[in-house]
Write a protein that holds these residues in place. Structure first.
Motif, PDB file in Angstrom:
ATOM      1  N   ASP A  95      58.326  32.923  33.970  1.00 23.92           N
ATOM      2  CA  ASP A  95      58.149  32.273  32.680  1.00 23.92           C
ATOM      3  C   ASP A  95      56.652  32.143  32.395  1.00 23.92           C
ATOM      4  N   PRO A  96      56.172  32.596  31.221  1.00 24.88           N
ATOM      5  CA  PRO A  96      54.737  32.459  30.920  1.00 24.88           C
ATOM      6  C   PRO A  96      54.227  31.033  31.064  1.00 24.88           C
ATOM      7  N   ALA A  97      55.077  30.052  30.787  1.00 25.20           N
ATOM      8  CA  ALA A  97      54.660  28.654  30.881  1.00 25.20           C
ATOM      9  C   ALA A  97      54.319  28.250  32.312  1.00 25.20           C
ATOM     10  N   HIS A  98      54.855  28.982  33.290  1.00 27.36           N
ATOM     11  CA  HIS A  98      54.616  28.652  34.697  1.00 27.36           C
ATOM     12  C   HIS A  98      53.874  29.761  35.433  1.00 27.36           C
ATOM     13  N   ALA A  99      53.427  30.781  34.700  1.00 25.44           N
ATOM     14  CA  ALA A  99      52.842  31.953  35.351  1.00 25.44           C
ATOM     15  C   ALA A  99      51.565  31.626  36.115  1.00 25.44           C
ATOM     16  N   LEU A 100      50.760  30.719  35.600  1.00 28.98           N
ATOM     17  CA  LEU A 100      49.496  30.408  36.270  1.00 28.98           C
ATOM     18  C   LEU A 100      49.707  29.712  37.611  1.00 28.98           C
ATOM     19  N   ASP A 101      50.897  29.160  37.826  1.00 31.71           N
ATOM     20  CA  ASP A 101      51.208  28.557  39.119  1.00 31.71           C
ATOM     21  C   ASP A 101      51.244  29.601  40.241  1.00 31.71           C
ATOM     22  N   HIS A 102      51.334  30.877  39.872  1.00 32.23           N
ATOM     23  CA  HIS A 102      51.426  31.964  40.846  1.00 32.23           C
ATOM     24  C   HIS A 102      50.052  32.517  41.239  1.00 32.23           C
ATOM     25  N   VAL A 103      48.988  31.989  40.642  1.00 26.57           N
ATOM     26  CA  VAL A 103      47.646  32.520  40.883  1.00 26.57           C
ATOM     27  C   VAL A 103      46.993  31.831  42.075  1.00 26.57           C
ATOM     28  N   TYR A 104      46.507  32.620  43.024  1.00 32.66           N
ATOM     29  CA  TYR A 104      45.735  32.095  44.155  1.00 32.66           C
ATOM     30  C   TYR A 104      44.284  31.871  43.754  1.00 32.66           C
ATOM     31  N   GLY A 105      43.738  32.826  42.996  1.00 33.99           N
ATOM     32  CA  GLY A 105      42.337  32.729  42.609  1.00 33.99           C
ATOM     33  C   GLY A 105      41.930  33.887  41.722  1.00 33.99           C
ATOM     34  N   TYR A 106      40.634  33.945  41.432  1.00 37.33           N
ATOM     35  CA  TYR A 106      40.089  34.956  40.527  1.00 37.33           C
ATOM     36  C   TYR A 106      38.869  35.619  41.163  1.00 37.33           C
ATOM     37  N   ALA A 107      38.627  36.867  40.768  1.00 40.19           N
ATOM     38  CA  ALA A 107      37.485  37.616  41.280  1.00 40.19           C
ATOM     39  C   ALA A 107      36.949  38.521  40.176  1.00 40.19           C
ATOM     40  N   VAL A 108      35.851  39.181  40.472  1.00 43.50           N
ATOM     41  CA  VAL A 108      35.266  40.183  39.580  1.00 43.50           C
ATOM     42  C   VAL A 108      35.492  41.548  40.208  1.00 43.50           C
ATOM     43  N   GLY A 109      36.019  42.483  39.430  1.00 42.41           N
ATOM     44  CA  GLY A 109      36.310  43.806  39.960  1.00 42.41           C
ATOM     45  C   GLY A 109      35.813  44.917  39.066  1.00 42.41           C
ATOM     46  N   LEU A 110      35.827  46.114  39.607  1.00 42.21           N
ATOM     47  CA  LEU A 110      35.485  47.327  38.867  1.00 42.21           C
ATOM     48  C   LEU A 110      36.649  48.305  38.943  1.00 42.21           C
ATOM     49  N   ASP A 111      37.049  48.807  37.800  1.00 41.62           N
ATOM     50  CA  ASP A 111      38.030  49.891  37.728  1.00 41.62           C
ATOM     51  C   ASP A 111      37.242  51.173  37.515  1.00 41.62           C
ATOM     52  N   LEU A 112      36.905  51.857  38.602  1.00 42.16           N
ATOM     53  CA  LEU A 112      36.197  53.132  38.481  1.00 42.16           C
ATOM     54  C   LEU A 112      37.182  54.209  38.047  1.00 42.16           C
ATOM     55  N   THR A 113      36.722  55.073  37.141  1.00 44.04           N
ATOM     56  CA  THR A 113      37.627  56.017  36.482  1.00 44.04           C
ATOM     57  C   THR A 113      37.015  57.406  36.415  1.00 44.04           C
ATOM     58  N   ARG A 114      37.771  58.397  36.874  1.00 44.27           N
ATOM     59  CA  ARG A 114      37.362  59.789  36.658  1.00 44.27           C
ATOM     60  C   ARG A 114      37.827  60.157  35.246  1.00 44.27           C
ATOM     61  N   ARG A 115      36.936  59.877  34.270  1.00 41.87           N
ATOM     62  CA  ARG A 115      37.336  59.931  32.865  1.00 41.87           C
ATOM     63  C   ARG A 115      37.765  61.327  32.437  1.00 41.87           C
ATOM     64  N   ASP A 116      37.133  62.357  32.959  1.00 40.14           N
ATOM     65  CA  ASP A 116      37.521  63.711  32.570  1.00 40.14           C
ATOM     66  C   ASP A 116      38.939  64.025  33.044  1.00 40.14           C
ATOM     67  N   LEU A 117      39.288  63.597  34.256  1.00 44.15           N
ATOM     68  CA  LEU A 117      40.646  63.834  34.743  1.00 44.15           C
ATOM     69  C   LEU A 117      41.653  62.982  33.970  1.00 44.15           C
ATOM     70  N   GLN A 118      41.293  61.750  33.657  1.00 45.11           N
ATOM     71  CA  GLN A 118      42.181  60.907  32.859  1.00 45.11           C
ATOM     72  C   GLN A 118      42.407  61.519  31.478  1.00 45.11           C
ATOM     73  N   GLY A 119      41.319  61.999  30.857  1.00 43.13           N
ATOM     74  CA  GLY A 119      41.443  62.599  29.526  1.00 43.13           C
ATOM     75  C   GLY A 119      42.330  63.821  29.514  1.00 43.13           C
ATOM     76  N   GLU A 120      42.214  64.648  30.541  1.00 43.96           N
ATOM     77  CA  GLU A 120      43.056  65.845  30.633  1.00 43.96           C
ATOM     78  C   GLU A 120      44.518  65.456  30.822  1.00 43.96           C
ATOM     79  N   ALA A 121      44.759  64.421  31.627  1.00 48.85           N
ATOM     80  CA  ALA A 121      46.136  63.957  31.838  1.00 48.85           C
ATOM     81  C   ALA A 121      46.729  63.426  30.539  1.00 48.85           C
ATOM     82  N   LYS A 122      45.928  62.693  29.765  1.00 45.34           N
ATOM     83  CA  LYS A 122      46.416  62.177  28.486  1.00 45.34           C
ATOM     84  C   LYS A 122      46.841  63.318  27.559  1.00 45.34           C
ATOM     85  N   LYS A 123      46.009  64.360  27.474  1.00 48.98           N
ATOM     86  CA  LYS A 123      46.305  65.486  26.589  1.00 48.98           C
ATOM     87  C   LYS A 123      47.621  66.153  26.953  1.00 48.98           C
TER      88      LYS A 123
END
Length: 231
Positions: A95-123
């Motif tokens: 339930d969205p009203a209780h969803a935050l009860d499931h969180v242990y904590g927060y961090a900062v992350g990076l989603d590194l992306t091979r953009r050319d391969l992603q773009g080709e897959a999208k096409k």
């Protein structure tokens, strides 16, 4: 105790701020196009249809201050800075009203992306795995427990390359906030303790080259830094 035909891989994990014990990573979920400005820069008009998710393997995670070799098969490696949600209690159809009860904590992350391969897959209408789910593609800073951060709904999100700001936004710009993201993800598959959710990136994504030093952060949570090494 089970026997294996060869020694199993070590458990992927993330540091916890102020603790010796580490957070064991089970799965990594990522939300696509959760900032309107980033959706537009990628050629899509944002709306509030249910968000889509993609996944990365748990062992794609690496700690902050890591030198990451420039990955194979790409000539267009991109940075995406994100707030990361660490799940501490699992569940299905949360339930969205209780969803935050499931969180242990927060961090900062990076989603590194091979953009050319992603773009080709999208096409070609193919999966994004080769563009997103490669080795060392999910750097993650130390997780800060909820007791210290609360549940941030606003705060600057930024990234700089070699000291020059490239990405800048605010958590209040998320199209789908954290509680909704957790609830929607849990409708598709059961979340469990150890899951990480990368919540989306603001506008300004761009290419990285060997030798680049990347720093980023989320106000009230922390920072992350990596260096891109040679291939």
């Amino acid at each position: 105790m089970a026997n294996f035909v060869f020694p199993p891989a070590s458990q992927p994990s993330v540091a916890v701020a102020g603790e010796e014990a580490r957070f064991p990573v089970r799965r990594i979920f990522c939300v696509g196009r959760n900032y309107a400005a980033h959706a537009r820069e990628m050629g899509h008009e944002p709306d509030r249809e249910p968000p889509f998710f993609f996944t990365k393997p748990a062992d794609a995670v690496v700690d902050t201050d890591t030198v990451i070799p420039y990955p194979s098969l790409t000539k267009d490696l991109h940075h995406e800075i994100e707030m990361v949600v660490a799940i501490g209690k699992g569940g299905s159809n949360i339930d969205p009203a209780h969803a935050l009860d499931h969180v242990y904590g927060y961090a900062v992350g990076l989603d590194l992306t091979r953009r050319d391969l992603q773009g080709e897959a999208k096409k070609k209408g193919r999966p994004w795995d080769w563009g997103k789910a490669f080795d060392r593609s999910s750097p993650c800073g130390p997780i800060v427990p909820v007791a210290e951060t609360g549940h941030p709904s606003e705060g600057r999100v930024w990234l700089a390359v070699n000291g020059e700001i490239r990405q800048e936004g605010d958590l209040d710009e998320l199209i789908w906030p954290v509680a909704d993201v957790i609830a929607l993800c849990s409708q598709a598959m059961e979340l469990k303790a150890g899951d990480l959710i990368y919540t989306g990136t603001p506008a300004g994504v761009g290419a990285l080259q060997p030798g680049d030093h990347v720093e980023g952060g989320v106000d009230g949570i922390g920072e992350i830094a990596i260096t891109i090494g040679e291939a």
